[in-house]
Scaffold this motif. Structure first.
Motif, PDB file in Angstrom:
ATOM      1  N   ILE A  18      79.143   7.898  22.154  1.00 48.32           N
ATOM      2  CA  ILE A  18      77.770   7.477  21.852  1.00 48.32           C
ATOM      3  C   ILE A  18      77.721   5.999  21.479  1.00 48.32           C
ATOM      4  O   ILE A  18      76.908   5.227  22.014  1.00 48.32           O
ATOM      5  CB  ILE A  18      77.187   8.345  20.712  1.00 48.32           C
ATOM      6  N   PHE A  19      78.602   5.590  20.557  1.00 44.79           N
ATOM      7  CA  PHE A  19      78.576   4.196  20.110  1.00 44.79           C
ATOM      8  C   PHE A  19      78.991   3.241  21.227  1.00 44.79           C
ATOM      9  O   PHE A  19      78.437   2.148  21.355  1.00 44.79           O
ATOM     10  CB  PHE A  19      79.474   4.018  18.877  1.00 44.79           C
ATOM     11  N   SER A  20      79.961   3.639  22.054  1.00 46.84           N
ATOM     12  CA  SER A  20      80.374   2.806  23.187  1.00 46.84           C
ATOM     13  C   SER A  20      79.230   2.651  24.181  1.00 46.84           C
ATOM     14  O   SER A  20      78.991   1.561  24.719  1.00 46.84           O
ATOM     15  CB  SER A  20      81.597   3.411  23.879  1.00 46.84           C
ATOM     16  N   SER A  21      78.500   3.735  24.413  1.00 44.97           N
ATOM     17  CA  SER A  21      77.374   3.691  25.348  1.00 44.97           C
ATOM     18  C   SER A  21      76.263   2.784  24.827  1.00 44.97           C
ATOM     19  O   SER A  21      75.681   1.994  25.573  1.00 44.97           O
ATOM     20  CB  SER A  21      76.825   5.108  25.575  1.00 44.97           C
ATOM     21  N   LEU A  22      75.991   2.899  23.523  1.00 42.16           N
ATOM     22  CA  LEU A  22      74.952   2.053  22.931  1.00 42.16           C
ATOM     23  C   LEU A  22      75.336   0.581  23.025  1.00 42.16           C
ATOM     24  O   LEU A  22      74.493  -0.281  23.289  1.00 42.16           O
ATOM     25  CB  LEU A  22      74.724   2.457  21.473  1.00 42.16           C
ATOM     26  N   ASN A  23      76.622   0.284  22.799  1.00 44.90           N
ATOM     27  CA  ASN A  23      77.090  -1.100  22.947  1.00 44.90           C
ATOM     28  C   ASN A  23      76.923  -1.583  24.371  1.00 44.90           C
ATOM     29  O   ASN A  23      76.542  -2.734  24.624  1.00 44.90           O
ATOM     30  CB  ASN A  23      78.559  -1.215  22.529  1.00 44.90           C
ATOM     31  N   PHE A  24      77.229  -0.724  25.330  1.00 48.21           N
ATOM     32  CA  PHE A  24      77.151  -1.104  26.739  1.00 48.21           C
ATOM     33  C   PHE A  24      75.705  -1.393  27.149  1.00 48.21           C
ATOM     34  O   PHE A  24      75.434  -2.389  27.822  1.00 48.21           O
ATOM     35  CB  PHE A  24      77.729   0.005  27.621  1.00 48.21           C
ATOM     36  N   PHE A  25      74.777  -0.560  26.739  1.00 44.92           N
ATOM     37  CA  PHE A  25      73.391  -0.696  27.173  1.00 44.92           C
ATOM     38  C   PHE A  25      72.597  -1.706  26.351  1.00 44.92           C
ATOM     39  O   PHE A  25      71.742  -2.408  26.879  1.00 44.92           O
ATOM     40  CB  PHE A  25      72.680   0.667  27.125  1.00 44.92           C
ATOM     41  N   PHE A  26      72.879  -1.781  25.053  1.00 40.89           N
ATOM     42  CA  PHE A  26      72.063  -2.609  24.174  1.00 40.89           C
ATOM     43  C   PHE A  26      72.765  -3.873  23.679  1.00 40.89           C
ATOM     44  O   PHE A  26      72.164  -4.916  23.532  1.00 40.89           O
ATOM     45  CB  PHE A  26      71.608  -1.797  22.956  1.00 40.89           C
ATOM     46  N   SER A  27      74.051  -3.738  23.343  1.00 42.64           N
ATOM     47  CA  SER A  27      74.788  -4.807  22.665  1.00 42.64           C
ATOM     48  C   SER A  27      74.021  -5.202  21.398  1.00 42.64           C
ATOM     49  O   SER A  27      73.441  -4.352  20.751  1.00 42.64           O
ATOM     50  CB  SER A  27      75.011  -5.994  23.602  1.00 42.64           C
ATOM     51  N   THR A 229      71.008  -2.263  17.172  1.00 41.46           N
ATOM     52  CA  THR A 229      69.929  -2.675  18.063  1.00 41.46           C
ATOM     53  C   THR A 229      68.940  -1.535  18.277  1.00 41.46           C
ATOM     54  O   THR A 229      67.718  -1.740  18.282  1.00 41.46           O
ATOM     55  CB  THR A 229      70.497  -3.129  19.421  1.00 41.46           C
ATOM     56  N   LEU A 230      69.458  -0.323  18.453  1.00 45.45           N
ATOM     57  CA  LEU A 230      68.604   0.845  18.651  1.00 45.45           C
ATOM     58  C   LEU A 230      67.705   1.071  17.440  1.00 45.45           C
ATOM     59  O   LEU A 230      66.494   1.313  17.583  1.00 45.45           O
ATOM     60  CB  LEU A 230      69.462   2.088  18.899  1.00 45.45           C
ATOM     61  N   LEU A 231      68.267   0.974  16.236  1.00 43.44           N
ATOM     62  CA  LEU A 231      67.472   1.180  15.025  1.00 43.44           C
ATOM     63  C   LEU A 231      66.370   0.134  14.890  1.00 43.44           C
ATOM     64  O   LEU A 231      65.280   0.427  14.380  1.00 43.44           O
ATOM     65  CB  LEU A 231      68.375   1.141  13.791  1.00 43.44           C
ATOM     66  N   LYS A 232      66.640  -1.086  15.365  1.00 48.44           N
ATOM     67  CA  LYS A 232      65.661  -2.169  15.226  1.00 48.44           C
ATOM     68  C   LYS A 232      64.457  -1.996  16.146  1.00 48.44           C
ATOM     69  O   LYS A 232      63.476  -2.732  16.024  1.00 48.44           O
ATOM     70  CB  LYS A 232      66.339  -3.517  15.478  1.00 48.44           C
ATOM     71  N   TYR A 233      64.530  -1.042  17.076  1.00 45.27           N
ATOM     72  CA  TYR A 233      63.373  -0.733  17.901  1.00 45.27           C
ATOM     73  C   TYR A 233      62.195  -0.275  17.033  1.00 45.27           C
ATOM     74  O   TYR A 233      61.035  -0.404  17.427  1.00 45.27           O
ATOM     75  CB  TYR A 233      63.704   0.383  18.893  1.00 45.27           C
ATOM     76  N   PHE A 234      62.478   0.243  15.847  1.00 41.75           N
ATOM     77  CA  PHE A 234      61.441   0.840  15.021  1.00 41.75           C
ATOM     78  C   PHE A 234      60.938  -0.121  13.947  1.00 41.75           C
ATOM     79  O   PHE A 234      60.147   0.264  13.085  1.00 41.75           O
ATOM     80  CB  PHE A 234      61.972   2.134  14.383  1.00 41.75           C
ATOM     81  N   ARG A 235      61.384  -1.362  14.007  1.00 37.02           N
ATOM     82  CA  ARG A 235      60.895  -2.379  13.083  1.00 37.02           C
ATOM     83  C   ARG A 235      59.737  -3.139  13.700  1.00 37.02           C
ATOM     84  O   ARG A 235      59.560  -3.156  14.925  1.00 37.02           O
ATOM     85  CB  ARG A 235      62.014  -3.361  12.723  1.00 37.02           C
ATOM     86  N   SER A 236      58.928  -3.767  12.863  1.00 34.55           N
ATOM     87  CA  SER A 236      57.857  -4.623  13.374  1.00 34.55           C
ATOM     88  C   SER A 236      58.304  -6.080  13.266  1.00 34.55           C
ATOM     89  O   SER A 236      58.995  -6.463  12.319  1.00 34.55           O
ATOM     90  CB  SER A 236      56.563  -4.408  12.572  1.00 34.55           C
ATOM     91  N   TYR A 237      57.885  -6.893  14.236  1.00 37.98           N
ATOM     92  CA  TYR A 237      58.299  -8.291  14.285  1.00 37.98           C
ATOM     93  C   TYR A 237      57.057  -9.180  14.366  1.00 37.98           C
ATOM     94  O   TYR A 237      56.398  -9.236  15.401  1.00 37.98           O
ATOM     95  CB  TYR A 237      59.204  -8.538  15.498  1.00 37.98           C
ATOM     96  N   PRO A 238      56.736  -9.874  13.268  1.00 38.28           N
ATOM     97  CA  PRO A 238      55.538 -10.717  13.249  1.00 38.28           C
ATOM     98  C   PRO A 238      55.715 -11.976  14.092  1.00 38.28           C
ATOM     99  O   PRO A 238      56.821 -12.314  14.522  1.00 38.28           O
ATOM    100  CB  PRO A 238      55.400 -11.067  11.770  1.00 38.28           C
ATOM    101  N   LYS A 239      54.628 -12.682  14.319  1.00 36.88           N
ATOM    102  CA  LYS A 239      54.692 -13.965  15.017  1.00 36.88           C
ATOM    103  C   LYS A 239      55.595 -14.921  14.244  1.00 36.88           C
ATOM    104  O   LYS A 239      55.537 -14.988  13.013  1.00 36.88           O
ATOM    105  CB  LYS A 239      53.291 -14.568  15.129  1.00 36.88           C
ATOM    106  N   LEU A 240      56.404 -15.672  14.972  1.00 36.96           N
ATOM    107  CA  LEU A 240      57.311 -16.615  14.313  1.00 36.96           C
ATOM    108  C   LEU A 240      56.582 -17.890  13.890  1.00 36.96           C
ATOM    109  O   LEU A 240      56.950 -18.509  12.892  1.00 36.96           O
ATOM    110  CB  LEU A 240      58.478 -16.947  15.252  1.00 36.96           C
TER     111      LEU A 240
END
Length: 353
Positions: A18-27, A229-240
């Motif tokens: 699982i972790f190897s796959s996540l690294n491969f697809f997302f890094s 990276t996968l977990l950060k999909y659920f965060r919000s990112y305001p305008k910089l």
């Protein structure tokens, strides 16, 4: 008992997969905070002694230089040392403040943080262009508003003759200058800015922690990139940039100033941050946040007569985008990174001749 061992073995294999796959697809970026490791520790256990000669620098006895103790967080062997010019900038000959061809404006990436001569950006670009008339007035920690004000005051102070400007925009933190410093008074550098310290050039840092434990922490920091990276999909990112108008007004003012000086050769080069290059080319809210910033810079640059060069595409097209950083860790560019940047600037400058 056999069933228990089989279950444990199967679980371990599944986790590794699982972790190897996540690294491969997302890094993504190393999870330093999670595993309680900092960049100095990561550099120390990653550095390659065969590279030490590449970063070596010496000065004749009695030379007054300035040494910035940044090496422990960058190449791991040597700090950055240079001879400040009359205004505290890095290694500019005095005559260039009065008559030059090209002015480079930027932050620590323009300054070539912690990469010593002759591998810094200015020296590499001079060699590639076969042109010594390049004035670099980049300042670490600065941003577009501050840089614009520094250019105006330095050119006015010295009545500088030039015909080309290269303005570097670093997506990592240049937006902070627009949010915090826009509209503030900026003091023009003078001779009081020139400083020397003749401090140690060689890095003396050594971590107090167990080295083998740090190696394990670094391994897991890297190995869990994709999961982070996968977990950060659920965060919000305001305008910089909180107000687009601040950047628009900076470029509008710079356009008017350059027009008054009849400077038509203008480049804004967009430098990507480590986070962007560490991600595979995926749709991720954090990359979308960076893309929105890039869109603002691009559309505003073109509106006010700058050629926009997208370094995020250029660097991401490399076979290994992270090879431009020290030991593939979140640092400033290494020697290779600055050489690539110099190549790209040369091509852009050749284009507008």
């Amino acid at each position: 008992m056999k069933n228990i061992f089989f279950s444990i073995f199967t679980t371990i294999i599944l986790i590794v997969f699982i972790f190897s796959s996540l690294n491969f697809f997302f890094s993504g970026v190393p999870l330093f905070n999670v595993f309680k490791i900092n960049i100095k520790q990561a550099i120390y256990i990653s550095k390659n002694d065969q590279l030490k000669k590449n970063y070596e620098i010496t000065f004749d006895k009695g030379t007054k230089y300035y040494a910035e103790k940044c090496g422990a967080s960058e190449n791991g062997f040597y700090n950055m040392a240079y001879i400040p010019d009359d205004f505290g900038f890095r290694n500019n000959k005095k005559e260039l403040f009065f008559n030059t061809d090209i002015i480079i404006l930027g932050d620590s990436f323009g300054f070539s943080s912690c990469v010593n001569y002759p591998f810094d950006l200015t020296t590499r670009l001079k060699k590639k262009l076969n042109n010594e008339k390049i004035l670099n007035i980049s300042l670490s920690g600065s941003g577009p508003f501050y840089q614009k004000e520094i250019l105006k005051c330095m050119v006015s102070k010295n009545n500088t003759k030039f015909d080309t400007i290269v303005w570097l925009f670093y997506e990592g933190n240049d937006h902070e200058d627009l949010n915090k410093n826009f509209g503030k008074n900026v003091k023009c550098p003078d001779e009081s800015q020139k400083k020397t310290n003749n401090a140690e050039i060689e890095v003396v840092y050594k971590p107090h922690e167990n080295i083998n434990l740090l190696k394990i922490k670094l391994f897991f920091s890297n190995y869990t990139r994709g999961f982070g990276t996968l977990l950060k999909y659920f965060r919000s990112y305001p305008k910089l940039v909180s107000k687009n108008e601040s950047y628009i007004r900076v470029l509008e003012d710079m356009d008017k100033y350059l027009a008054s000086k009849k400077i038509s050769k203008r480049i804004i080069y967009y430098i990507p941050k480590y986070t962007r290059l560490a991600h595979n080319k995926i749709s991720h809210p954090q990359i979308t946040q960076l893309d929105n910033l890039k869109k603002l810079v691009k559309t505003t640059a073109e509106k006010y007569n700058f050629i926009f060069v997208d370094g995020s595409q250029i660097f991401h097209s490399l076979k290994d985008p992270l090879e431009v950083f020290h030991y593939r860790l979140p640092t400033h560019f290494n020697i290779k990174g600055y050489d690539i940047l110099a190549n790209e600037l040369k091509e852009s400058l050749d284009y507008i001749k």
